[in-house]
Write a protein that holds these residues in place. Structure first.
Motif, PDB file in Angstrom:
ATOM      1  N   UNK A  57       3.318  -1.452 -19.373  1.00 50.81           N
ATOM      2  CA  UNK A  57       2.537  -0.842 -18.267  1.00 50.81           C
ATOM      3  C   UNK A  57       3.201  -2.713 -17.445  1.00 50.81           C
ATOM      4  N   UNK A  58       3.359  -3.339 -17.353  1.00 49.81           N
ATOM      5  CA  UNK A  58       2.908  -4.567 -16.329  1.00 49.81           C
ATOM      6  C   UNK A  58       4.281  -5.346 -15.676  1.00 49.81           C
TER       7      UNK A  58
ATOM      8  N   UNK B   2       6.029  -0.061 -11.254  1.00 44.41           N
ATOM      9  CA  UNK B   2       4.713   0.179 -10.813  1.00 44.41           C
ATOM     10  C   UNK B   2       3.575  -0.958 -10.823  1.00 44.41           C
TER      11      UNK B   2
ATOM     12  N   UNK C 213      -3.395  -6.675  -6.770  1.00 46.45           N
ATOM     13  CA  UNK C 213      -4.970  -7.042  -7.207  1.00 46.45           C
ATOM     14  C   UNK C 213      -4.333  -8.766  -7.280  1.00 46.45           C
TER      15      UNK C 213
ATOM     16  N   UNK D  64       0.846  -1.155   0.590  1.00 45.64           N
ATOM     17  CA  UNK D  64       0.033   0.042   0.073  1.00 45.64           C
ATOM     18  C   UNK D  64       0.696   1.273  -0.145  1.00 45.64           C
TER      19      UNK D  64
ATOM     20  N   UNK E 189       1.647  -3.455  -8.623  1.00 45.60           N
ATOM     21  CA  UNK E 189      -0.507  -3.421  -9.253  1.00 45.60           C
ATOM     22  C   UNK E 189      -1.019  -4.473  -9.331  1.00 45.60           C
ATOM     23  N   UNK E 190      -0.714  -5.245  -9.831  1.00 48.83           N
ATOM     24  CA  UNK E 190      -0.831  -6.345 -10.242  1.00 48.83           C
ATOM     25  C   UNK E 190      -0.788  -7.433  -8.688  1.00 48.83           C
TER      26      UNK E 190
ATOM     27  N   UNK F  75       1.668   4.921  -3.999  1.00 49.45           N
ATOM     28  CA  UNK F  75       0.571   5.658  -4.693  1.00 49.45           C
ATOM     29  C   UNK F  75       0.262   5.564  -5.986  1.00 49.45           C
ATOM     30  N   UNK F  76       1.350   5.216  -6.490  1.00 51.80           N
ATOM     31  CA  UNK F  76       1.514   4.804  -7.724  1.00 51.80           C
ATOM     32  C   UNK F  76       1.371   6.297  -8.360  1.00 51.80           C
TER      33      UNK F  76
END
Lengths: 385, 468
Positions: A38-39, A43, A51, A17, A47-48, A20-21
């Protein structure tokens, strides 16, 4: 959910967490710089990961393909203003992926190889010391010694890198160290940790530490930053205890010898540059020592861009060579371009993997450029090889 | 959903490696730098040339598929969120510097080049590229153009529109349009100016001609520390009022300081201060002292606790890097944030800053403020934990209330982050129906099908009413 380093699930989630992207990491990432996907950025990988924890996507090989493209160079951690512990998160994530049998095939095979052969090449581990015969250097195997030379898989088995082992052995002999090879060296296990195979990594750590401690050595030296990282930082973590020996990269030993006047090295006339291996420079913080060594023999040393703490990866880090060799080569090409721009005739490296990546890139691009390991360069100047 | 035969057509343009369609590949394109708004694209393509962009747009047109251009995804208003799915055209592979023309002080770039990359080539002969939003190390020139990005130095040097002289664009009908060029002040309507800040709703930039400037011979940074938000705020307009124009006046309040000082970009700012002001002055060495003396005098007059001047490059760079890292440092304080960027007349700072603080306290939010004070371009960062139910919506609402406050005191709803999705509902508050109608006419001329970055800038309801 898997546990690692006493982190429970909520701690792991808290670490995730922190991102903050903002995307400040993007340009620091070698895979993103080449692919633009992006993947395949820090970042995106975070994110993945989030997820997966949030159960928005499955823990699956398709996701692993992106997570395991990361070279674990940790350059994103330098760029991150929120101090996201990206590599810590990735190690835990990879452990979870490994437990769920969701790792890319190449990484899975590498674990099996190390488990079975105790080296990364599926070679007979009793042939690990054959470089001594090929190079003709004197390399003792003693019951007791002050110093252990931990050679590492790439240096032991890869033809042209064996010159690094020859160089290190010959310099140790030259200064009269009381040193030894291990009777039964196994892979340092760093690739196991990179895969997420913690149990297997622990087994390897136990074996190698037992071997080292039996010699009574107070110092372990290696020319491989990956081995140094495993021995110095990762073994105490996985074994949960302090070890009875100091771990040094050979560039630190050279720096020490030069300071103490143990080596008088003739000057080197060519224009040289230095590529910081990620594990050596950024992660272990060994940035000045190799530079002092090089500057002691060269008046024509030029720095490349993206160096030191912000050094750009050679593409050989993580498990990228086995998960996506083409991407690994593209990153090496990119790094080579930066090194070529310095106008240097010789690229000095201090890592067998960087050596391989950059030498391969050189042969693909610009054959006139020489890549050499710092130990080899010094041994050559001393007339030892 | 995009059918397989359309995907095949797209694949025939970019190849299989540059066409992303799996869930995990697409999910990461569902939001930009502000994660509040999420919507996944159906497919992402990564072109490497203008002609590929033309072909992609033609396919979207043929099959009525919405699309948008995406740079680094660092925007903060949802402008790069594919709100109606469709195609995301990701520009990460178009990152070449095409020409450096020192004689005319121009650089020609592809859209994914970053500002520091332009400065790196320009600095060879002592030039630099001025616009420097906080994200400039990673954000793309294409994205900067879409949002008319500002940055620390825009106080003296102007925002992106002042530095973009020519554009090559792919229009929504697939035509390529060349606008402007290396020369200054072309006659007729300023179409380059129209495109800059249009948030990618009128077409897609595939090439830009930008201006580079001569680097100032000397620079100094002044750090003023205040125990009161009002004192720091008063200082800003007073400095401008005496006719001293620093290159930079940045404001950080105690929460912004705390975020930066808790992270890797800590630069030694005092944690017990209510606010700090960072001034950068540039020019000839002698001139710096004159400028600085006056600024220091005004800071002291406004009760600055301390005022220090730094001339050493390392010290100055560290302070400025700390400021630039403020947004990204918010992860040190909370997992998520909403950031707004209304502008207000500078003279209203002493009035508005305490209200923002008070509203945050009343609603139980920490609001960090770090912004371009010289232009009155606020960036209140409302911190929240998305795991607490309802907080996200509440933070967003509070953000909109702050923007309304900006309008009430004579300001605007956005300085540089764009309207995007986030602020669309405030457009009818900021503009009259007549103004909005004329803006929508322009959109209609360029994009009659409404496929090019739909759902941005204008609120849906308003679009329908005005169209009827």
């Amino acid at each position: 959910m898997a546990k690692f380093n006493k982190l429970d699930q909520s701690d792991y989630y808290k670490l995730i967490l922190r991102c903050v992207h903002c995307g400040f990491c993007l340009q620091s990432c070698p895979t993103y710089r080449v692919l633009g996907i992006e993947a395949d950025s820090p970042r995106g990988r975070l994110y993945l990961t989030r997820a997966m924890v949030d159960k928005r996507i499955d823990i699956a090989k398709d996701v692993a393909n992106h997570l395991y493209k990361c070279t674990m160079c940790a350059n994103c951690e330098i760029a991150c203003p929120s101090a996201v512990k990206y590599t810590d998160i990735m190690f835990i994530t990879r452990e979870i992926m490994a437990e769920a049998n969701a790792v890319p095939l190449g990484a899975e095979q590498l674990v099996n190889t190390i488990n079975n052969a105790k080296n990364i090449f599926m070679m007979d581990n009793t042939l690990r010391k054959d470089w001594v015969i090929y190079t003709g250097v004197e390399a003792p195997i003693k019951d007791k010694a002050d110093m252990v030379y931990f050679v590492g898989c790439v240096t032991s088995y890869s033809g042209r890198i064996q010159g690094v082992a020859q160089a290190i052995a010959s310099i140790l002999n030259y200064v009269g160290e009381d040193w030894t090879l291990l009777k039964d060296e196994w892979c340092c296990g760093h690739p196991l940790k990179l895969e997420g195979a913690t149990k297997e990594f622990k087994k390897v750590a136990e074996h190698n530490v037992k071997m080292i401690e039996e010699t009574g050595a107070t110092k372990v030296v290696s020319g491989c930053p990956g081995c140094c990282l495993a021995l110095k930082k990762e073994y105490p973590e996985v074994l949960g205890r302090k070890l009875n020996f100091e771990v040094l990269h050979f560039s630190q030993i050279l720096d020490e010898y030069i300071k103490k006047g143990k080596l008088k090295i003739p000057k080197f006339e060519s224009k040289v540059t230095y590529h910081d291996p990620c594990e050596l420079g950024r992660i272990l913080g060994i940035i000045n020592e190799p530079r002092r060594v090089i500057k002691s023999i060269s008046d024509k040393f030029v720095e490349p861009i993206e160096r030191g703490k912000e050094g750009f990866c050679c593409g050989g880090g993580g498990l990228l060579k086995v998960t996506d060799s083409q991407l690994s080569e593209s990153i090496a090409n990119k790094r080579l371009e930066m090194l070529i721009k310095t106008g240097a005739e010789v690229i000095i490296s201090a890592c067998p993997t960087c050596y391989q990546s950059l030498a391969d890139a050189t042969s693909r691009k610009n054959k006139a450029l020489q890549v050499i390991d710092i130990a080899e360069l010094i041994a050559q100047r001393l007339g030892l090889m | 959903m995009i059918s397989d035969h359309i995907l095949k057509e797209l694949e025939s343009i970019v190849g299989i490696d540059r066409l992303l369609r799996k869930k995990e590949e697409l999910m990461v394109y569902e939001c930009d730098g502000q994660t509040f708004f999420k919507s996944m694209p159906d497919v992402v393509v990564l072109p490497t040339s203008r002609d590929e962009v033309v072909n992609i747009v033609n396919i979207c047109n043929k099959y009525n598929i919405p699309y948008l251009a995406r740079g680094a995804g660092t925007a903060l208003s949802g402008s790069a969120v594919p709100i109606r799915g469709g195609v995301v055209i990701a520009f990460a592979r178009m990152n070449s510097i095409l020409e450096v023309d020192f004689d005319n002080q121009r650089v020609v770039v592809e859209p994914y080049v970053t500002a520091p990359q332009i400065t790196a080539v320009a600095s060879e002969k002592g030039f630099f590229y001025a616009p420097d939003p906080a994200s400039y190390t990673v954000s793309s020139i294409g994205g900067n153009i879409a949002h008319n990005a500002g940055g620390n130095h825009c106080l003296k040097y102007g925002v992106t529109t002042n530095h973009v002289l020519g554009l090559e664009m792919v229009l929504p009908n697939g035509d390529v349009l060349e606008l402007g060029g290396k020369a200054l002040d072309p006659p007729g309507y300023d179409l380059v100016g129209l495109m800059v800040g249009s948030e990618g709703t009128l077409g897609i930039v595939t090439k830009a001609v930008v201006r580079i400037l001569r680097k100032p011979p000397a620079t100094a940074v002044i750090l003023a520390i205040f125990d009161s938000l009002v004192d720091a705020s008063n200082t800003v307009s007073e400095v401008i009022a005496v006719g001293k124009l620093p290159a930079v006046i940045e404001f950080m309040d105690k929460y912004a300081i705390k975020a930066v000082e808790s992270g890797v970009k800590a630069c030694g700012l005092p944690l017990d201060a209510e606010a700090i002001l960072l001034f950068e002055v540039d020019g000839f060495e002698d001139e710096l002292d004159v400028q600085s003396e006056k600024i220091i005098e005004i800071c002291k007059k406004n009760h600055a606790r301390s005022v220090e001047m730094a001339k050493d490059p390392d010290g100055m760079a560290k302070l400025m890097a700390g400021r630039k890292a403020a947004f990204g440092s918010m992860g040190n304080l909370a997992p998520s944030y909403v950031v707004d960027d209304g502008t207000i007349p500078r003279s209203k700072l002493p009035e508005v800053m305490p209200i923002i603080r008070k509203w945050g306290e009343e609603h139980g939010f920490m609001i960090a403020n770090v912004f371009h004070a010289g232009e009155g371009n606020l960036h209140p960062i409302i911190l929240y934990d998305p795991r607490v139910e309802g907080k996200e919506q509440e933070a967003l609402k509070l953000g909109l209330d702050i923007l309304k406050l900006c309008l009430d005191v004579g300001g605007t709803i956005t300085g540089e982050h764009g309207v995007g999705i986030e602020k669309a509902e405030l457009m009818p508050v900021q503009y009259s129906k007549d103004e909005l109608k004329r803006m929508l006419f322009i959109k209609e001329i360029f994009d009659p099908k409404g496929l090019c970055n739909p759902g941005k800038i204008f609120p849906e309801k308003e679009v329908k009413i005005l169209a009827s």
